[in-house]
Design a protein around this motif. Structure first.
Motif, PDB file in Angstrom:
ATOM      1  N   LEU A 167       0.827  -1.206   0.000  1.00 49.79           N
ATOM      2  CA  LEU A 167       0.000   0.000   0.000  1.00 49.79           C
ATOM      3  C   LEU A 167       0.862   1.257   0.000  1.00 49.79           C
ATOM      4  O   LEU A 167       0.561   2.232  -0.706  1.00 49.79           O
ATOM      5  N   ALA A 168       1.933   1.236   0.788  1.00 44.73           N
ATOM      6  CA  ALA A 168       2.810   2.407   0.871  1.00 44.73           C
ATOM      7  C   ALA A 168       3.426   2.730  -0.486  1.00 44.73           C
ATOM      8  O   ALA A 168       3.476   3.899  -0.893  1.00 44.73           O
ATOM      9  N   MET A 169       3.894   1.711  -1.196  1.00 43.73           N
ATOM     10  CA  MET A 169       4.476   1.945  -2.517  1.00 43.73           C
ATOM     11  C   MET A 169       3.415   2.439  -3.501  1.00 43.73           C
ATOM     12  O   MET A 169       3.676   3.338  -4.310  1.00 43.73           O
ATOM     13  N   MET A 170       2.228   1.874  -3.422  1.00 41.19           N
ATOM     14  CA  MET A 170       1.144   2.315  -4.314  1.00 41.19           C
ATOM     15  C   MET A 170       0.783   3.778  -4.057  1.00 41.19           C
ATOM     16  O   MET A 170       0.453   4.527  -4.983  1.00 41.19           O
ATOM     17  N   TYR A 171       0.846   4.170  -2.800  1.00 41.21           N
ATOM     18  CA  TYR A 171       0.465   5.526  -2.409  1.00 41.21           C
ATOM     19  C   TYR A 171       1.553   6.539  -2.735  1.00 41.21           C
ATOM     20  O   TYR A 171       1.287   7.616  -3.272  1.00 41.21           O
ATOM     21  N   VAL A 172       2.797   6.181  -2.436  1.00 42.57           N
ATOM     22  CA  VAL A 172       3.919   7.117  -2.533  1.00 42.57           C
ATOM     23  C   VAL A 172       4.418   7.297  -3.957  1.00 42.57           C
ATOM     24  O   VAL A 172       4.744   8.420  -4.376  1.00 42.57           O
ATOM     25  N   ALA A 173       4.503   6.205  -4.720  1.00 42.17           N
ATOM     26  CA  ALA A 173       5.148   6.260  -6.036  1.00 42.17           C
ATOM     27  C   ALA A 173       4.543   7.322  -6.967  1.00 42.17           C
ATOM     28  O   ALA A 173       5.293   8.088  -7.592  1.00 42.17           O
ATOM     29  N   PRO A 174       3.217   7.423  -7.104  1.00 46.23           N
ATOM     30  CA  PRO A 174       2.676   8.471  -7.984  1.00 46.23           C
ATOM     31  C   PRO A 174       3.018   9.885  -7.523  1.00 46.23           C
ATOM     32  O   PRO A 174       3.241  10.781  -8.351  1.00 46.23           O
ATOM     33  N   VAL A 175       3.066  10.093  -6.201  1.00 40.55           N
ATOM     34  CA  VAL A 175       3.394  11.426  -5.678  1.00 40.55           C
ATOM     35  C   VAL A 175       4.827  11.788  -6.044  1.00 40.55           C
ATOM     36  O   VAL A 175       5.106  12.910  -6.520  1.00 40.55           O
ATOM     37  N   LEU A 178       5.074  12.601  -9.763  1.00 33.64           N
ATOM     38  CA  LEU A 178       4.535  13.919 -10.107  1.00 33.64           C
ATOM     39  C   LEU A 178       5.477  15.041  -9.671  1.00 33.64           C
ATOM     40  O   LEU A 178       5.623  16.046 -10.377  1.00 33.64           O
ATOM     41  N   ILE A 179       6.129  14.885  -8.524  1.00 28.03           N
ATOM     42  CA  ILE A 179       7.131  15.873  -8.106  1.00 28.03           C
ATOM     43  C   ILE A 179       8.275  15.903  -9.111  1.00 28.03           C
ATOM     44  O   ILE A 179       8.759  16.975  -9.498  1.00 28.03           O
ATOM     45  N   GLY A 180       8.705  14.731  -9.555  1.00 30.72           N
ATOM     46  CA  GLY A 180       9.777  14.659 -10.555  1.00 30.72           C
ATOM     47  C   GLY A 180       9.403  15.345 -11.861  1.00 30.72           C
ATOM     48  O   GLY A 180      10.232  16.038 -12.467  1.00 30.72           O
ATOM     49  N   ILE A 181       8.170  15.167 -12.287  1.00 30.96           N
ATOM     50  CA  ILE A 181       7.710  15.837 -13.512  1.00 30.96           C
ATOM     51  C   ILE A 181       7.769  17.354 -13.337  1.00 30.96           C
ATOM     52  O   ILE A 181       8.243  18.076 -14.225  1.00 30.96           O
TER      53      ILE A 181
END
Length: 216
Positions: A167-175, A178-181
């Motif tokens: 769950l943590a990876m699913m939650y954190v990875a998109p954030v 998006l910061i990287g973009i």
């Protein structure tokens, strides 16, 4: 200029240069020139360029911890997840989104924090040690913190009993994506904020059994 002020200005200017060009291409002389002092004077404050880099890492970590403490997010130490559990207990969908937006804006627009992240993005390819530091700071620690939160919420019956680390990876990875973009293409911030909102709302409803944002 007071010695303490000069030391901080050295750190600020060095971070500015490192975040734009990387560590290796920047000389001590260039840092001194940016500060407005002679290179020998810089050595009164730091014995080497590596010492400047190390001080940047330490001072930025302290600043991040102090600033995020104000919004009850303590990712500096995964063990601190316990003190934040009450913040996330019975939180609404809109409340969670506001928390995420706060940390997102802070990460993007605090000059020191954003420059440090850009510096580490470059420096992760310079050495295995810095690659490991980047992974710890921007992936492992953040994931461990949120896994701790999810583990507590599962135990309390707040969310579905799913694997908290996944769950943590699913939650954190998109954030993080998006910061990287936004780091690479700041003009896309509005678009990324919309995607961030959609991600948080979908994730919230998923872990709560697809229930809409809860109202007490």
């Amino acid at each position: 200029m007071k010695q303490k002020d000069t030391r901080q200005k050295i750190l600020d200017k060095a971070l500015e240069l490192f975040s734009a060009r990387g560590y290796d291409p920047v000389s001590v002389g260039e840092i001194a020139k940016a500060v407005g002092i002679k290179a020998p004077s810089l050595y009164n404050h730091f014995p080497s360029k590596q010492a400047i880099f190390d001080a940047i890492v330490e001072s930025t970590a302290a600043q991040y911890e102090a600033d995020t403490d104000k919004i009850d997010i303590h990712v500096q130490n995964a063990a601190n997840a316990r003190q934040d559990i009450p913040v996330f207990t019975r939180i609404t969908e809109d409340g969670l989104l506001e928390k995420v937006r706060q940390i997102f804006f802070y990460s993007l627009h605090n000059e020191t924090i954003s420059r440090f992240r850009r510096m580490m993005t470059i420096e992760q390819f310079r050495s295995p040690e810095l690659a490991a530091l980047y992974s710890r700071r921007y992936v492992e620690r953040v994931a461990a913190y949120h896994a701790g939160i999810f583990r507590a919420l599962i135990a309390a019956g707040e969310i579905q009993a799913l694997d908290p680390d996944t769950l943590a990876m699913m939650y954190v990875a998109p954030v993080l994506t998006l910061i990287g973009i936004c780091d690479r293409q700041p003009e896309r911030e509005g678009e990324c904020l919309e995607k961030l909102s959609a991600h948080v709302r979908l994730f919230f409803r998923m872990v709560h059994g697809n229930a809409a944002g809860r109202c007490e």
